[in-house]
Write a protein that holds these residues in place. Structure first.
Motif, PDB file in Angstrom:
ATOM      1  N   ASP A 179       7.331  -7.814  13.384  1.00 38.38           N
ATOM      2  CA  ASP A 179       6.897  -9.141  13.813  1.00 38.38           C
ATOM      3  C   ASP A 179       7.384 -10.218  12.844  1.00 38.38           C
ATOM      4  OD1 ASP A 179       5.543 -10.654  15.762  1.00 38.38           O
ATOM      5  OD2 ASP A 179       4.011 -11.125  14.286  1.00 38.38           O
TER       6      ASP A 179
ATOM      7  N   THR B  79      10.032  -0.403   5.240  1.00 36.10           N
ATOM      8  CA  THR B  79       9.353   0.790   4.731  1.00 36.10           C
ATOM      9  C   THR B  79       9.853   2.035   5.455  1.00 36.10           C
ATOM     10  OG1 THR B  79       7.388  -0.616   4.539  1.00 36.10           O
ATOM     11  CG2 THR B  79       7.071   1.747   4.223  1.00 36.10           C
TER      12      THR B  79
ATOM     13  N   GLU C 288      -1.856  -6.399  10.667  1.00 32.25           N
ATOM     14  CA  GLU C 288      -1.819  -5.158  11.442  1.00 32.25           C
ATOM     15  C   GLU C 288      -2.923  -5.035  12.490  1.00 32.25           C
ATOM     16  OE1 GLU C 288      -1.670  -2.131   8.497  1.00 32.25           O
ATOM     17  OE2 GLU C 288      -3.744  -2.379   7.866  1.00 32.25           O
TER      18      GLU C 288
ATOM     19  N   GLY D  46      -6.271 -11.483   6.120  1.00 34.87           N
ATOM     20  CA  GLY D  46      -5.248 -11.839   5.142  1.00 34.87           C
ATOM     21  C   GLY D  46      -4.695 -13.236   5.317  1.00 34.87           C
TER      22      GLY D  46
ATOM     23  N   VAL E  12       0.414   1.554  10.720  1.00 33.88           N
ATOM     24  CA  VAL E  12       1.314   0.420  10.934  1.00 33.88           C
ATOM     25  C   VAL E  12       2.209   0.319   9.707  1.00 33.88           C
ATOM     26  CG1 VAL E  12       1.491  -2.058  11.351  1.00 33.88           C
ATOM     27  CG2 VAL E  12      -0.457  -0.779  12.263  1.00 33.88           C
ATOM     28  N   ASN E  13       3.518   0.338   9.919  1.00 31.35           N
ATOM     29  CA  ASN E  13       4.451   0.275   8.792  1.00 31.35           C
ATOM     30  C   ASN E  13       5.535  -0.742   9.051  1.00 31.35           C
ATOM     31  OD1 ASN E  13       3.575   3.428   9.021  1.00 31.35           O
ATOM     32  ND2 ASN E  13       3.740   2.730   6.916  1.00 31.35           N
TER      33      ASN E  13
ATOM     34  N   ASN F   7       6.083  -2.408  12.440  1.00 30.67           N
ATOM     35  CA  ASN F   7       5.781  -3.838  12.461  1.00 30.67           C
ATOM     36  C   ASN F   7       7.066  -4.643  12.283  1.00 30.67           C
ATOM     37  OD1 ASN F   7       4.848  -6.428  12.025  1.00 30.67           O
ATOM     38  ND2 ASN F   7       3.164  -5.811  10.679  1.00 30.67           N
TER      39      ASN F   7
ATOM     40  N   PHE G 257       0.847  -1.194   0.000  1.00 34.32           N
ATOM     41  CA  PHE G 257       0.000   0.000   0.000  1.00 34.32           C
ATOM     42  C   PHE G 257       0.889   1.253   0.000  1.00 34.32           C
ATOM     43  CE2 PHE G 257      -2.928   3.132   1.753  1.00 34.32           C
ATOM     44  CZ  PHE G 257      -4.078   2.827   1.052  1.00 34.32           C
TER      45      PHE G 257
HETATM   46  C1  LIG Z   1      -1.076 -13.085   8.321  1.00 32.45           C
HETATM   47  C2  LIG Z   1      -0.336 -11.818   8.059  1.00 32.45           C
HETATM   48  C3  LIG Z   1       0.941 -11.640   8.582  1.00 32.45           C
HETATM   49  C4  LIG Z   1       1.639 -10.472   8.362  1.00 32.45           C
HETATM   50  N1  LIG Z   1       2.885 -10.353   8.877  1.00 32.45           N
HETATM   51  C5  LIG Z   1       3.567  -9.189   8.680  1.00 32.45           C
HETATM   52  C6  LIG Z   1       4.862  -9.015   9.232  1.00 32.45           C
HETATM   53  O1  LIG Z   1       5.400  -9.918   9.883  1.00 32.45           O
HETATM   54  N2  LIG Z   1       5.497  -7.852   9.027  1.00 32.45           N
HETATM   55  C7  LIG Z   1       4.929  -6.841   8.306  1.00 32.45           C
HETATM   56  O2  LIG Z   1       5.524  -5.787   8.164  1.00 32.45           O
HETATM   57  N3  LIG Z   1       3.708  -6.975   7.775  1.00 32.45           N
HETATM   58  C8  LIG Z   1       3.006  -8.117   7.947  1.00 32.45           C
HETATM   59  N4  LIG Z   1       1.752  -8.238   7.414  1.00 32.45           N
HETATM   60  C9  LIG Z   1       1.171  -7.075   6.701  1.00 32.45           C
HETATM   61  C10 LIG Z   1       0.578  -6.099   7.688  1.00 32.45           C
HETATM   62  O3  LIG Z   1      -0.783  -6.424   7.906  1.00 32.45           O
HETATM   63  C11 LIG Z   1       0.602  -4.669   7.165  1.00 32.45           C
HETATM   64  O4  LIG Z   1       0.024  -4.656   5.902  1.00 32.45           O
HETATM   65  C12 LIG Z   1       1.985  -4.105   7.057  1.00 32.45           C
HETATM   66  O5  LIG Z   1       2.660  -4.185   8.272  1.00 32.45           O
HETATM   67  C13 LIG Z   1       1.894  -2.670   6.623  1.00 32.45           C
HETATM   68  O6  LIG Z   1       3.181  -2.131   6.479  1.00 32.45           O
HETATM   69  P1  LIG Z   1       3.690  -1.608   5.082  1.00 32.45           P
HETATM   70  O7  LIG Z   1       2.607  -0.741   4.513  1.00 32.45           O
HETATM   71  O8  LIG Z   1       4.909  -0.844   5.432  1.00 32.45           O
HETATM   72  O9  LIG Z   1       3.969  -2.788   4.236  1.00 32.45           O
HETATM   73  C14 LIG Z   1       1.050  -9.421   7.607  1.00 32.45           C
HETATM   74  C15 LIG Z   1      -0.216  -9.614   7.077  1.00 32.45           C
HETATM   75  C16 LIG Z   1      -0.905 -10.792   7.285  1.00 32.45           C
HETATM   76  C17 LIG Z   1      -2.259 -10.949   6.699  1.00 32.45           C
END
Ligand SMILES: Cc1cc2nc3c(=O)[nH]c(=O)nc-3n(C[C@H](O)[C@H](O)[C@H](O)COP(=O)(O)O)c2cc1C
Ligand code: SF4
Ligand code: SF4
Lengths: 615, 181
Positions: free
Chosen positions: A257, A387, A349, A553, A382-383, A255, A233
């Motif tokens: 994780d 990013t 997120e 997701g 959440v980023n 984020n 996004f």
């Molecule tokens: C099951 C699942 C696990 C996810 N794990 C991560 C993750 O470990 N790290 C991460 O940055 N985004 C993860 N995402 C995406 C986040 O929901 C979110 O879109 C993201 O952190 C947004 O950051 P960005 O816009 O900088 O990519 C995950 C999404 C799903 C559906």
């Protein structure tokens, strides 16, 4: 519970203002002290925080790192990710079971050791790997595993074991006195954005503070920065929405994780470029008008926390965090670290936000989106870690510099975490638009047969895709690239990946909770040589239902291992199929079905002979 | 044109699905115009006589005899239909799938409050079919062509499905026939 224990528990609660939204932190501290969170302790926490007891128990039961039953003093968590297993994790598992005389999921009678499995711990470039309590043990062979156990049994001393397991420290900051880990960075190819020359902390912030928040956001839009966490996004747009939402309290969450199996790029960023991450977060704080940033760090990366806290301290000391940052009156921003506790879904997120609010890590229903109502009900962005690094570099070097790299729709560089059947695993920072073939050559993949792009939630592609480009419009990836060489069984790997989703599903909605189990059962049937052509249609239909009807997701992407292998490797399935005889299902085995009754009655079947078939 | 052949059986079911078939009432006269019955509780034939066009299966498989009958139906029937929730899901009998088989035998033959069994042993009489390790829905034992849900499916549902198949029309079950609340 002894009075001292009770005092400890209430003390932990007290230190966090008896705030129920900090329940996860409280439980993690209690677990660290007692090795588990027992029933009486849950009662006490519920009473102290004035929350229903079931909420406490719900949270304890949700996370892999929290336990309601006592476990061994030394907990060995062996990573059972696909790549680890391809590289011998099962032999390590056997060696551990043999040395300790227990199975996975059990504790030795003397209460010293517990064996557990872990979903990907972010070390697929140095697999097999395990977590021994908090210590990461990469490149763990079966003889090293045996020796480790023997030493520990003899000396009964965890420090001795640590010395043995971590004889050499890894490179770079892995050898930092605050880290002291055997993990290696395996940074094979630095690029211009993330792993370019280190710059002075505060450089990007200085530029940002010379602009208005709206101008900062416009800069990101001009750079056409898209999120690196998977969904892609546009970051500028996300920040604009968050800023535009009402109220004067907003949050920025980083984020970290990183749970997608096969991804480990954020680990290396956090090890080598923590300043850049915090710089990006601080710029975000300014752009969003947030006073608080939170870095959500996966529990598996706890070994990096002391270093990260140290960097935060340094930044506070040099006026890059705190009040009136860099002399800008009224710009107050600080960052805290929130530890995760071993749940893949918390990377999503809204689940991440639930988790930070002291609840089970269940995703939330959208809308409202986090940009409208996120952490504690306030607008939140959440980023991803990568990013935020890009944000800092764009501010520092300019949007033109950034967008000159990559393709028009996917600007900048991307970190790839490469593992599997190639000789140079590790991190590659490449411009978007690079072809898969170029990447495979770069990492010396000799005989690539299939590539899993973007982890289990991504797709499995074969040779015919090797000339496609890595970018958001073609082969999109959050960063994982697992290479499978000739002779690998893609159907088995799809099943393995489904097992991961079955394990990690939060269980909230039926298509994901039940559908994935059914998909896995059918795949296992096919792998056992009992599948027929109609099963492939069944898989396809069910996979589509799970994909379209799941709530978040995770469920929406969980059938992708099945769908993409069916699409790209159908012949691998067809090889395994049999022709049914007389409409009888090969998967039904009458001898197995009658075994227990024969034993209980002491007689044979009237209708079926032992060899199968009718008498 | 020769009349189509229909066979029916109750495996581990309660006969409720067969009762529902009888609920088509006077339409049974029309049905007889369209079909001849092969093996069925309706005529009490014990063995399948010959090739069958449509087989109706009530109940899942709980014991060896159920499996034998179902496999025999599959061999002889062109189209095989799971009728009712027991055939489709295992139904009420499948509640025993949560209980170890040894405990089921114990309750039935040794410890149940109404049991009189001086031998103190689980009977090994061949007249009592061996139980399977668990109750299986029909489609986990043989390939099934259609599933008619309901406990039991209503007479109208059975009628609509059967007549469509017999007259070569698409099986079209309106919402009212497959909703249960
Ligand atoms: C099951 C699942 C696990 C996810 N794990 C991560 C993750 O470990 N790290 C991460 O940055 N985004 C993860 N995402 C995406 C986040 O929901 C979110 O879109 C993201 O952190 C947004 O950051 P960005 O816009 O900088 O990519 C995950 C999404 C799903 C559906
Ligand atoms: S799709 Fe899966 S992980 Fe997502 S809410 Fe539903 S059950 Fe939970
Ligand atoms: S589906 Fe209902 S009516 Fe039919 S056999 Fe089972 S319990 Fe009886």
């Amino acid at each position: 519970m002894s009075p001292e224990s009770a005092a400890f528990v209430t003390g932990v609660c007290e230190a966090l203002d008896n705030d129920p939204t900090r329940l996860l932190d409280i439980l993690l501290e209690v677990e660290a002290q007692f090795g588990h969170v027992g029933g009486e302790v849950m009662d006490l926490i519920a009473e102290t925080l004035k929350v229903p007891r079931v909420q406490v128990e719900g949270v304890v039961s949700f996370y892999a790192f929290l336990h309601s039953e006592p476990r061994g003093k030394v907990v060995i968590r062996l990573c059972n990710d696909v790549i680890d297993r391809l590289r011998g994790a099962d032999r390590v598992a056997e060696a551990l079971e043999d040395e300790l005389g227990i199975h996975f999921g059990e504790t030795t009678p003397d209460g010293l050791f517990s064996l557990e499995h872990a979903s990907c711990i972010g070390m697929t470039d140095q697999s097999p790997a395990a977590l021994v309590n908090d210590v990461v043990v990469p490149s763990l062979g079966s003889s090293k595993a045996r020796r480790g156990i023997q030493v520990l049994k003899e000396k009964g001393d965890f420090d001795e074991l640590q010395k043995l397991l971590i004889r050499d420290h890894g490179d770079g900051n892995n050898a930092h006195p605050l880290v002291r880990s055997a993990v290696r960075n395996n940074l094979r190819q630095p690029g211009a954005v993330i792993f370019g020359p280190k710059t002075k902390p505060g450089a990007a912030l200085e530029r940002a503070l010379a602009m208005s928040p709206a101008e900062v956001i416009r800069e990101l839009k001009t750079a056409r920065l898209r999120g690196r966490g998977g969904a892609g996004f546009p970051t500028g747009m996300k920040w604009e929405f968050t800023r535009a939402a009402g109220g004067d309290e907003r949050y920025l969450i980083c984020n970290a994780d990183e749970g997608e199996p096969g991804t480990f790029k954020d680990r290396v960023i956090l090890t080598e470029r923590p300043d850049l991450v915090f710089e990006g977060m601080t710029v975000g704080g300014y752009a969003l008008g947030a006073r608080q940033g939170i870095l959500y760090l996966r529990g598996e990366y706890a070994y990096l926390r002391p270093l990260l806290e140290h960097v935060l301290e340094e930044r506070r000391a040099s006026g890059l965090l705190g009040h009136d940052i860099q002399g800008k009156p009224g710009f107050d921003f600080d960052i805290r670290i929130q530890m995760g506790a071993g749940a893949y879904i918390c990377g999503e997120e809204t689940a991440l936000i639930s988790s930070m609010e002291g609840k089970r890590g269940d995703p939330k229903t959208r809308p409202p989106f986090p940009a409208q109502e996120g952490y504690l009900g306030k607008p939140t962005s959440v980023n991803n870690v990568e990013t935020l690094c890009c944000v800092a570099r764009i501010l520092e070097m300019g949007s033109g510099w950034f967008s000159s790299m990559g393709t028009p729709a996917s600007t900048g560089t991307k970190l790839l975490s490469i593992s599997g059947d190639c000789s140079r695993h590790g991190i590659y920072e490449v411009p978007f638009g690079i072809t898969l073939r170029e990447v495979l050559e770069m990492c010396f993949a000799d005989e690539p047969f299939a590539v899993q792009i973007g982890g289990p939630s991504g797709q499995m592609v074969g040779m015919e895709a090797f000339d496609r480009k890595i970018c958001f419009d073609d082969l999109a990836t959050g960063g994982a690239l697992m290479i499978l060489g000739a002779g690998r069984n893609v159907v088995e790997i799809a099943a393995e990946q489904l097992r991961f989703f079955v394990h990690e599903s939060c269980g909230y909605c039926t298509p994901c909770r039940v559908g994935n189990v059914l998909l896995l059962e059918r795949l296992e049937q096919i792998l056992a040589g009992n599948g027929e052509a109609a099963d492939l249609d069944y898989l396809e239909q069910l996979a589509r239902s799970v994909k379209t009807t799941s709530r978040c997701g995770l469920g929406q992407s969980s059938p992708r291992p099945v769908l993409s292998t069916l699409e790209n490797f159908r012949e691998e399935y067809e090889k395994l199929l049999i022709e049914p005889v007389d409409g009888q299902l090969a998967s039904f085995d009458i001898n197995t079905a009658l075994g227990p009754a024969k034993a209980l009655t002491g007689r044979d079947s009237v209708h079926f002979e032992q060899q199968g078939g009718e008498r | 044109m020769a009349k189509a052949k229909v066979a029916t059986t109750s495996l581990c079911g309660c006969f409720g699905c067969h009762m529902s078939l009888l609920d088509i009432d006077e339409r049974i006269l029309e049905l007889i115009e369209l079909v001849d019955f092969d093996r069925s509780p309706i005529n009490d034939f014990k063995e399948i006589q010959g090739p069958v066009d449509i087989g109706l299966i009530e109940g899942g498989c709980a014991n060896e005899e159920n499996v034998k009958v179902l496999q025999e139906f599959r061999r002889h029937c062109k189209v095989l239909i799971s009728v009712g929730d027991c055939a489709i899901n295992g139904g009420i009998p499948a509640m025993r799938n949560m209980v170890p088989l040894a405990e089921c035998y114990e309750e039935a033959f040794l410890k149940g409050p109404t049991v009189v069994n001086p031998s103190g042993k689980v009977p090994d009489d061949e007249e009592i079919p061996l139980l399977l390790d668990k109750v299986y829905p029909a489609h986990e034992v043989v390939k099934m062509d259609y599933h008619l849900p309901g406990c039991p499916p209503s007479a109208d549902t059975l009628w609509a499905a059967l007549t469509a198949l017999l007259t070569g029309k698409p099986v079209d079950l309106p919402y009212e026939l497959v909703k249960y609340d």
